[in-house]
Design a protein around this motif. Structure first.
Motif, PDB file in Angstrom:
ATOM      1  N   ALA A   1      34.502  39.898  34.247  1.00  0.00           N
ATOM      2  CA  ALA A   1      34.406  39.118  34.614  1.00  0.00           C
ATOM      3  C   ALA A   1      36.366  39.075  35.538  1.00  0.00           C
ATOM      4  O   ALA A   1      35.862  38.491  36.724  1.00  0.00           O
ATOM      5  CB  ALA A   1      35.274  37.931  33.661  1.00  0.00           C
ATOM      6  N   ALA A   2      37.026  39.622  35.273  1.00  0.00           N
ATOM      7  CA  ALA A   2      38.230  39.929  36.037  1.00  0.00           C
ATOM      8  C   ALA A   2      37.818  40.379  37.513  1.00  0.00           C
ATOM      9  O   ALA A   2      38.273  40.405  38.370  1.00  0.00           O
ATOM     10  CB  ALA A   2      39.153  40.537  36.263  1.00  0.00           C
TER      11      ALA A   2
ATOM     12  N   TRP B   1      34.796  39.661  39.409  1.00  0.00           N
ATOM     13  CA  TRP B   1      33.991  38.997  39.578  1.00  0.00           C
ATOM     14  C   TRP B   1      34.884  38.257  40.389  1.00  0.00           C
ATOM     15  O   TRP B   1      35.034  38.223  41.740  1.00  0.00           O
ATOM     16  CB  TRP B   1      33.230  38.911  39.028  1.00  0.00           C
ATOM     17  CG  TRP B   1      32.770  37.606  39.429  1.00  0.00           C
ATOM     18  CD1 TRP B   1      31.278  37.627  40.434  1.00  0.00           C
ATOM     19  CD2 TRP B   1      32.646  36.206  39.501  1.00  0.00           C
ATOM     20  NE1 TRP B   1      31.135  36.476  40.409  1.00  0.00           N
ATOM     21  CE2 TRP B   1      32.299  35.286  39.900  1.00  0.00           C
ATOM     22  CE3 TRP B   1      34.131  35.271  38.802  1.00  0.00           C
ATOM     23  CZ2 TRP B   1      32.707  33.611  40.695  1.00  0.00           C
ATOM     24  CZ3 TRP B   1      33.690  33.882  38.796  1.00  0.00           C
ATOM     25  CH2 TRP B   1      32.755  33.358  40.077  1.00  0.00           C
ATOM     26  N   TRP B   2      35.893  38.281  39.490  1.00  0.00           N
ATOM     27  CA  TRP B   2      37.066  36.846  40.039  1.00  0.00           C
ATOM     28  C   TRP B   2      37.907  37.821  41.580  1.00  0.00           C
ATOM     29  O   TRP B   2      37.577  36.602  42.568  1.00  0.00           O
ATOM     30  CB  TRP B   2      37.534  36.480  38.970  1.00  0.00           C
ATOM     31  CG  TRP B   2      38.423  35.651  39.421  1.00  0.00           C
ATOM     32  CD1 TRP B   2      38.420  34.050  39.314  1.00  0.00           C
ATOM     33  CD2 TRP B   2      40.703  35.431  39.300  1.00  0.00           C
ATOM     34  NE1 TRP B   2      39.611  33.635  39.311  1.00  0.00           N
ATOM     35  CE2 TRP B   2      40.503  34.747  40.468  1.00  0.00           C
ATOM     36  CE3 TRP B   2      40.828  36.271  40.518  1.00  0.00           C
ATOM     37  CZ2 TRP B   2      42.224  34.292  40.082  1.00  0.00           C
ATOM     38  CZ3 TRP B   2      42.267  36.354  40.444  1.00  0.00           C
ATOM     39  CH2 TRP B   2      43.070  34.932  40.712  1.00  0.00           C
TER      40      TRP B   2
ATOM     41  N   SER C   1      35.005  40.782  30.040  1.00  0.00           N
ATOM     42  CA  SER C   1      36.023  40.566  30.435  1.00  0.00           C
ATOM     43  C   SER C   1      36.814  40.988  31.780  1.00  0.00           C
ATOM     44  O   SER C   1      37.251  40.690  32.464  1.00  0.00           O
ATOM     45  CB  SER C   1      37.704  40.962  29.011  1.00  0.00           C
ATOM     46  OG  SER C   1      37.511  39.819  28.420  1.00  0.00           O
TER      47      SER C   1
ATOM     48  N   TRP D   1      35.591  38.013  44.201  1.00  0.00           N
ATOM     49  CA  TRP D   1      35.544  36.418  44.807  1.00  0.00           C
ATOM     50  C   TRP D   1      36.372  35.617  45.818  1.00  0.00           C
ATOM     51  O   TRP D   1      35.980  35.836  46.612  1.00  0.00           O
ATOM     52  CB  TRP D   1      34.924  35.760  43.954  1.00  0.00           C
ATOM     53  CG  TRP D   1      33.892  34.137  44.665  1.00  0.00           C
ATOM     54  CD1 TRP D   1      34.897  33.280  44.566  1.00  0.00           C
ATOM     55  CD2 TRP D   1      32.881  34.187  44.930  1.00  0.00           C
ATOM     56  NE1 TRP D   1      34.345  32.411  45.233  1.00  0.00           N
ATOM     57  CE2 TRP D   1      33.120  32.553  45.163  1.00  0.00           C
ATOM     58  CE3 TRP D   1      31.732  34.716  45.034  1.00  0.00           C
ATOM     59  CZ2 TRP D   1      31.569  32.012  45.979  1.00  0.00           C
ATOM     60  CZ3 TRP D   1      30.627  34.211  45.405  1.00  0.00           C
ATOM     61  CH2 TRP D   1      31.212  32.126  46.179  1.00  0.00           C
ATOM     62  N   HIS D   2      37.537  35.916  45.399  1.00  0.00           N
ATOM     63  CA  HIS D   2      38.675  35.653  45.986  1.00  0.00           C
ATOM     64  C   HIS D   2      39.343  36.321  47.060  1.00  0.00           C
ATOM     65  O   HIS D   2      39.216  36.224  48.062  1.00  0.00           O
ATOM     66  CB  HIS D   2      39.996  35.555  44.300  1.00  0.00           C
ATOM     67  CG  HIS D   2      39.557  34.278  44.621  1.00  0.00           C
ATOM     68  ND1 HIS D   2      38.768  34.658  42.924  1.00  0.00           N
ATOM     69  CD2 HIS D   2      39.611  32.854  43.966  1.00  0.00           C
ATOM     70  CE1 HIS D   2      38.997  32.266  42.304  1.00  0.00           C
ATOM     71  NE2 HIS D   2      39.637  32.298  42.950  1.00  0.00           N
TER      72      HIS D   2
END
Length: 72
Positions: free
Chosen positions: A53-54, A56-57, A50, A60-61
Motif C-alpha cells: 500500500a505504501a 502504491w501510494w 502495508s 501514484w503521487h
C-alpha cells in the motif's frame, strides 16, 4: 533554490542508505543488512500488505498525480 535543496536532501538520504548497507555487510552482527531486515519484517501478512500500500501510494503521487505549475 528549493528544488536544489530537495534534490540534495534525497541524495543525502540515498548516500546514507548506501553507507549503512556497506557497513551492515561488514558487520552483520551489529547492523542488519537490508535483505535480512526485509526477510524478518515480511513474515507478517499485515506488514506485506502495508508495504504494498505504501509503495502504491508513493507511486501514484509521484508518477500520476498532477504537479504544481508555478507561474513565473
Amino acid at each position: 533554490m528549493t528544488r536544489f535543496i530537495v534534490i540534495a536532501g534525497y541524495l543525502v538520504i540515498v548516500a546514507v542508505a548506501i553507507c549503512c548497507e556497506i557497513y551492515a555487510q561488514h558487520r552483520p552482527n551489529k547492523f542488519a543488512p537490508i535483505g535480512d531486515m526485509l526477510e524478518h519484517v515480511m513474515t507478517s501478512r499485515t506488514t506485506r500488505v502495508s508495504v504494498i500500500a505504501a509503495w502504491w501510494w508513493f507511486g501514484w503521487h509521484f508518477a500520476f498525480a498532477d504537479t504544481v505549475q508555478l507561474e513565473l
